[in-house]
Write a protein that holds these residues in place. Structure first.
Motif, short mmCIF file in Angstrom:
data_model
loop_
_atom_site.label_atom_id
_atom_site.label_comp_id
_atom_site.label_asym_id
_atom_site.label_seq_id
_atom_site.Cartn_x
_atom_site.Cartn_y
_atom_site.Cartn_z
N THR A 103 -6.10 -2.32 17.10
CA THR A 103 -5.91 -2.36 15.90
C THR A 103 -6.32 -3.66 14.93
N VAL A 104 -5.98 -4.57 15.02
CA VAL A 104 -5.92 -6.06 14.48
C VAL A 104 -7.09 -6.16 15.08
N TRP A 122 -7.11 -4.71 6.05
CA TRP A 122 -6.44 -3.03 6.10
C TRP A 122 -7.81 -2.89 6.79
N LEU A 123 -7.58 -0.93 7.60
CA LEU A 123 -8.01 -1.15 8.69
C LEU A 123 -8.40 0.48 8.47
N ALA A 124 -9.90 0.80 8.49
CA ALA A 124 -10.68 2.25 7.68
C ALA A 124 -10.92 3.17 8.74
N LEU A 128 -8.59 8.65 9.64
CA LEU A 128 -7.81 8.03 9.15
C LEU A 128 -7.56 7.90 7.76
N PRO A 129 -6.19 7.66 7.63
CA PRO A 129 -5.60 6.92 5.89
C PRO A 129 -5.73 5.50 6.40
N GLN A 130 -6.43 4.75 5.53
CA GLN A 130 -6.55 3.52 5.11
C GLN A 130 -4.95 2.65 5.90
N PHE A 131 -4.83 1.91 6.73
CA PHE A 131 -3.61 1.86 7.48
C PHE A 131 -3.76 -0.07 6.90
N GLN A 132 -2.29 -0.79 6.97
CA GLN A 132 -2.20 -2.22 7.47
C GLN A 132 -2.08 -2.50 9.29
N PRO A 133 -3.43 -2.89 10.36
CA PRO A 133 -2.38 -2.93 11.84
C PRO A 133 -0.82 -3.80 11.74
N THR A 365 1.23 2.19 4.43
CA THR A 365 1.15 2.03 5.65
C THR A 365 3.31 1.46 6.08
N ASN A 366 3.17 0.12 5.34
CA ASN A 366 4.61 -0.21 5.21
C ASN A 366 5.54 1.15 5.32
N LEU A 367 5.99 1.72 3.84
CA LEU A 367 7.17 3.06 3.80
C LEU A 367 7.14 3.35 5.03
N PHE A 368 5.75 4.13 5.73
CA PHE A 368 5.72 4.88 6.70
C PHE A 368 6.67 4.35 7.83
N VAL A 369 6.30 2.65 8.62
CA VAL A 369 6.99 2.36 9.25
C VAL A 369 8.15 2.28 9.28
#
Length: 391
Positions: A103-104, A122-124, A128-133, A365-369
């Motif tokens: 993903t990175v 960011w990856l879109a 999927l919602p946009q997130f930070q790998p 992404t940060n909160l989810f992880v």
């Protein structure tokens, strides 16, 4: 008891976790701390972001709604994590690292990567919602190092036992740096270093690794003019008070106006445009303006409790189960070091960098992880409480 790779041991470990930590207050206290941090974070995110959302033509609840969705997803996954067999968590170490690396790489070299303010973080992906790998990479390196550094099988590889973690950490850090996420790469290294120290790797190997990374790290930091200007303005604040130091100066002013009890939730004024992107890295400044020193102490106490519960679990688990002990160290360090870096930035002790405040700053992404990692940390705390007979 030394860590062993026996299936019957992990089966019994799952049985202990399923029975829970009856009579212990530590796991319940940890759940309360996490829920309080998440709920407080959502309230303060709305207070600090509704003006920004309105000015950008969005619904006033836009940022907090997105954050709330990620929080719910995080809690669902955190619950699921507590029912996954321990053997599967250990076996996920390599697949998670592969996913993080892929993903990175997609973020950097594919059209799915999203560039914002010069940073391609960011990856879109479709559907999927946009997130930070890079956030996924932190979770991956925690589980991988905890597995690699405590498995008897990996010790059979002799020199590779030390080389593999170093190469992986170096590769992941370089990829994050290429994304122009310099502060995230430093945070990633702090996290990996903490786990290696907790695993009691030989000090000379840790020193050699740090020395190897120090020189190219400094050269890279000085390779871009904007980073040199940022460092210079940090060391000499009077050089550019209305430019690079503007955000920090406004942050300090907001903190100063908070006083003892603040202006009341929703009553802050710096979020109305004086403090740019206040819902992100500088959200704590807005919180202090509205809740004062009392609010800051309350939030600090929650994070201190988080740290005490996490590190105490690690210490208690170390003699019996080093895998869970290192997981506890890694997750706790990831959250607490991020908090420390954020506080240092908003108070001018470090140059302004993109480091969010866990549970509070905008960033799904940060909160989810973080919440998913809290699910893992809860298992470690529950196991340590069960084995120590906490009452």
């Amino acid at each position: 008891m030394a860590q062993r790779d026996y299936s019957d041991y992990y089966d019994s470990l799952d049985d202990q976790m399923e029975r829970g930590a009856s009579g212990s207050l530590a796991p319940f206290t940890f759940i309360c701390v996490v829920v309080i941090l998440v709920m407080t974070g959502l309230v303060m995110l709305y207070s600090s972001s509704y003006a920004e959302a309105t000015m950008n033509g969005l619904d006033h609840y836009y940022y907090v709604l997105r954050q709330g969705i990620f929080a719910i997803l995080g809690f669902v996954c955190a619950v699921i994590v507590n029912f996954i067999p321990v053997k599967w968590i250990r076996l996920s170490a390599i697949p998670l690292v592969v996913i993080a690396l892929v993903t990175v790489l997609l973020t950097i070299f594919s059209p799915f990567g999203v560039t914002v303010m010069g940073a391609r973080r960011w990856l879109a992906l479709p559907y999927l919602p946009q997130f930070q790998p890079s956030e996924v990479a932190k979770l991956a390196i925690i589980i991988f190092l905890a597995w690699w550094l405590t498995s008897e099988k990996t010790r059979q590889y002799l020199g590779w036992y030390y080389v593999v973690p170093f190469v992986l950490i170096l590769a992941m850090t370089l990829l994050i740096v290429v994304q122009r996420a310099y502060t995230t790469s430093i945070h990633f290294l702090i996290l990996a270093l903490a786990i290696c120290i907790a695993a009691r790797l030989k000090l000379r190997y840790i020193v050699i690794a740090c020395a190897f990374l120090a020189v190219p790290g400094v050269l890279y930091m000085l390779s871009e003019s904007y980073r040199v200007k940022r460092i210079a303005s940090f060391m000499f604040p009077s050089l550019d008070p209305q430019g690079l130091n503007w955000q920090v100066n406004m942050s300090l002013s907001a903190i100063g106006e908070g006083g003892l009890v603040g202006k009341g939730i929703g009553g802050g004024t710096y979020k109305l445009g004086l403090l740019p992107e206040v819902q992100n890295d500088f959200i704590l400044s807005s919180i202090i303006e509205e809740t004062g020193i009392v609010g800051f102490i309350f939030i600090s106490m929650m994070f201190i409790m988080f740290a005490l519960l996490g590190y105490r679990a690690a210490v208690r688990l170390w003699p019996r189960d080093r895998f869970w002990a290192l997981l506890a160290v890694g997750i706790t360090t990831m959250v607490i070091s991020q908090v420390a870096l954020n506080i240092a930035v908003i108070t001018g002790l470090l140059p302004p960098t993109g480091i969010p405040l866990p549970f509070f700053s905008q960033g799904g992404t940060n909160l989810f992880v973080v919440i998913v990692e809290c699910g893992l940390l809860y298992r470690a705390i529950a196991l340590s409480a069960k084995e120590s007979g906490d009452e």
